[in-house]
Write a protein that holds these residues in place. Sequence first.
Motif, PDB file in Angstrom:
ATOM      1  N   SER A  80       0.833  -1.203   0.000  1.00  0.00           N
ATOM      2  CA  SER A  80       0.000   0.000   0.000  1.00  0.00           C
ATOM      3  C   SER A  80       0.866   1.250   0.000  1.00  0.00           C
ATOM      4  N   THR A 158      -3.297  -1.656  -8.969  1.00  0.00           N
ATOM      5  CA  THR A 158      -4.725  -1.335  -8.828  1.00  0.00           C
ATOM      6  C   THR A 158      -4.828   0.121  -8.415  1.00  0.00           C
ATOM      7  N   SER A 160      -7.400   3.183  -7.526  1.00  0.00           N
ATOM      8  CA  SER A 160      -8.746   3.621  -7.163  1.00  0.00           C
ATOM      9  C   SER A 160      -8.772   5.138  -7.058  1.00  0.00           C
ATOM     10  N   ARG A 162     -11.154   7.908  -5.530  1.00  0.00           N
ATOM     11  CA  ARG A 162     -12.272   7.952  -4.591  1.00  0.00           C
ATOM     12  C   ARG A 162     -12.718   9.373  -4.355  1.00  0.00           C
ATOM     13  N   PRO A 191     -18.497   3.588 -12.048  1.00  0.00           N
ATOM     14  CA  PRO A 191     -18.282   3.839 -10.615  1.00  0.00           C
ATOM     15  C   PRO A 191     -18.820   2.695  -9.771  1.00  0.00           C
ATOM     16  N   CYS A 192     -18.174   2.481  -8.628  1.00  0.00           N
ATOM     17  CA  CYS A 192     -18.630   1.511  -7.649  1.00  0.00           C
ATOM     18  C   CYS A 192     -18.590   2.189  -6.288  1.00  0.00           C
ATOM     19  N   SER A 195     -16.200   5.347  -5.768  1.00  0.00           N
ATOM     20  CA  SER A 195     -14.900   5.236  -6.421  1.00  0.00           C
ATOM     21  C   SER A 195     -15.001   4.730  -7.855  1.00  0.00           C
ATOM     22  N   PHE A 196     -13.965   5.040  -8.630  1.00  0.00           N
ATOM     23  CA  PHE A 196     -13.631   4.334  -9.859  1.00  0.00           C
ATOM     24  C   PHE A 196     -12.413   3.475  -9.556  1.00  0.00           C
ATOM     25  N   ALA A 197     -12.314   2.324 -10.187  1.00  0.00           N
ATOM     26  CA  ALA A 197     -11.142   1.480  -9.969  1.00  0.00           C
ATOM     27  C   ALA A 197     -10.734   0.827 -11.280  1.00  0.00           C
ATOM     28  N   ASN A 199      -7.300  -1.812 -12.843  1.00  0.00           N
ATOM     29  CA  ASN A 199      -6.037  -2.477 -12.533  1.00  0.00           C
ATOM     30  C   ASN A 199      -5.403  -2.988 -13.808  1.00  0.00           C
TER      31      ASN A 199
END
Length: 813
Positions: A80, A158, A160, A162, A191-192, A195-197, A199
């Motif tokens: 992270s 990945t 994201s 947010r 969008p989820c 957020s958008f994500a 990878n």
Amino acid sequence: MTKPLYNDFGYTWWKNGYTGSDRTLYTRTRLFGAALRCDRGTIEHFGAIVSQTDEDCSEIDCLPPLEVLPVIRKDGVEHSLAGIEPTETYSSPFGQSAEAGVFNRILESGRIVQRNDLMFYRFDGTDIGGRMELALFPEHCALSFELFSPCDCTVRLTLSLRRPGASACEGSLITRSGGKTQYLRASGLEPCGDSFAVNSVLTLKAGVFNGITVILLPSLDGRPLPETGMVQVSAETLSPEKGISRPVSKTADGIINISQDNMFSCFGQDFNDGNIYTCDRMLLTLKNPYPYPVRLPVRFEKNPPLSITGLCPMLLDENGEPTGIPVQLTKNWHYFPLQQSEVSGHASAISPKRHFEGQWFHGYTVIDLPAGSVTRLIYACSFAAWGKLFAASHAQLCLAGWGGGQQWETSAVGSFGESFCYDIARSWTWCCMGDICPGFIYSRLEGRKYDWTGNIGGGDFLFYISGGRRIGFAAMRTDFRSQGPCMTEVCYRGRTQDGAAEVRIEIFMGRTNDIVHALHRFEYTFVRDVEYERMSFYQMGSDSYNYDYWDHACIGSEDGTVKKYTIKGEGENKVDLPKDGEWGDYVDYGITRPGMYFGLYGCERGHAYGDKLMLIHQYDSVINGASRPPVMAVRTSNVMNRWRSVFPELVPPERSGRIEKGSHISGCVDYICLPASADEYYGGSSFIKDIPPEIFDTPEIFARLSAAGRIELTAQTGEVERLYPPLIRACGDTAEFTLRGGFAYTPVSISGLSEYCGFECLRTENGTCIPVAAEQEVYGNDFWQCRFDAESNTYILTYNLPQGHYIIRKRQH
């Protein structure tokens, strides 16, 4: 040709100045804005802007944040984001601030594109690092997050994006911010939640960035991303060679890229009398099959070998007439040395700091394509000259490969080195003007023509010391009104860091063949009282950046008064340099007459230094309710340089005191660089060649140039709106005027024209009209420039003219 649909503009600036404690970098275009907190590596504010003017900077503070959350997986282990580290540090020589970190780079900035990045993101438990880049274009934005590894490897990234508190609806993240509903779309992403994500598996090569780019569209109405995929673009060379197709591609950040490589391939030192007039020109064909207009973002790209220091791009119509469609000029020529140098940083061979370093030019524009249309334009790029005169240019200069993350600009006449450098945020030179080089004298490198000359730089605008602290500029925005080739016009606007004064500075430089000089207009309005221990309104040279090449100085005025001083010699006229004291001495010479000037002469021969002249054209001030004449002082500096050196400045009547709210100071100064001897000059100007050789490097040449530099302008048709530099508002698409004074060529602008094309410029002599084209053009129609004024919905044409009587009118058939 249709007129541009919008007044595209863009700025990148430091909210509280480069030396301020708040490391917030602001950036905006006509539609979008963002605030990057550089020391945290975060996007504090990002979104669509309501006001489509360039005045309201505070609106960005009302935009919602955008959290960028990258996670990498390598060899089955997840890492992270841990934070951001500085790429380098800086400190001020004036002692008012501690050493601070540099986390960002201003890569590209101008009217069309704002591209900034944050570097040295670190992840827990791995030596892989990252960089984030945010680019704002007129109709969309692009966000990239890229990874860097010291060795070859494969990872999964990945990413994201947010929006805290957002809700997903119809492909957008929706938030309420500043009393407005903000929508955010991402190309190809749904969008989820908030957020958008996305990878991707990335193959990383040692020393090379690789990552993910996401196209974003902030809006206030949920509009879809602009569609340009069916637009067809082709490019074919016209000169130096004809009929060669040029590579056209679409980049990851959503723009059309047209290669200008290997057309006129010339390094600066390769210029000669046979190629100085050469330009790159290519015919563009753009087909829009959509049943609606399309705004197409385009980038012209050129890589080595190229002459980088003075090139100037522009768009012409099929007849070769300048259209007024702006082309943003941004470039770089810096490379990090492998070892620490005295003037810049260094980097290892695979350092991530090398990303964006090197010689490159990018010219950005937006071309408005009507529905179902075929549009043809000519792209032209001047290098040394536009027509038969050396072209002027003013560009944002990327400093990747040098260091620092500051606003930096360079202007030039010709393409033989920097003429003037501007560090308007006072970042690393601690003054507004850095390197300055004279033109058209044999270079410091083997005595060649068309090459770099000696640096005689330094200069500054308003600053003062208050409460023991040196007050700099904050929120300084650069408005590139014209980047050349006939006249550069750049306006800086902002305030002092304490909020006491509003600042407006305008910079002009003209196409010519005589000498290098820049016209500086300044205007300061104090909006609250301020106590000062020292204050300066303008300096030729500065406290922090100045040289000691000259043995003599003189001060004069238009009535013939001249005072001469020996700087280094012995005798009663010696300027006594202080032995102690950080700020040098203050000597008020008490000259308050019109047409004041200050000259420095007596430099050592053989180093291409030249002499310097500060000529005051205008000065007006109301200080503490009373009109006050200009006061010229002479100071010495010893802060940044190891030597003590002399420079002139314009100062308040009292050395220390109080400036009250409502005080207003404005002026216009010519900063002139000239050859120190006739035999060092190779320029083709008869204006310079007709000067008797014996008066070079003496006070007589300063008196001669100061008299020639004063302009008289009368309009027989139209109205004179400005004298320095001349601006005439046309009447019925016609202007007739008489120009007296000026050097070899004076840039004269005609405003209020209904069209960009179809005009002729005539010089009248003994009742005969002589086309200026016959005297100045090379390719045809290549001796003027055009700018569209969106506020008045009219055009401005600029010509470079010797003194005489002129008529600008529609062509007679």
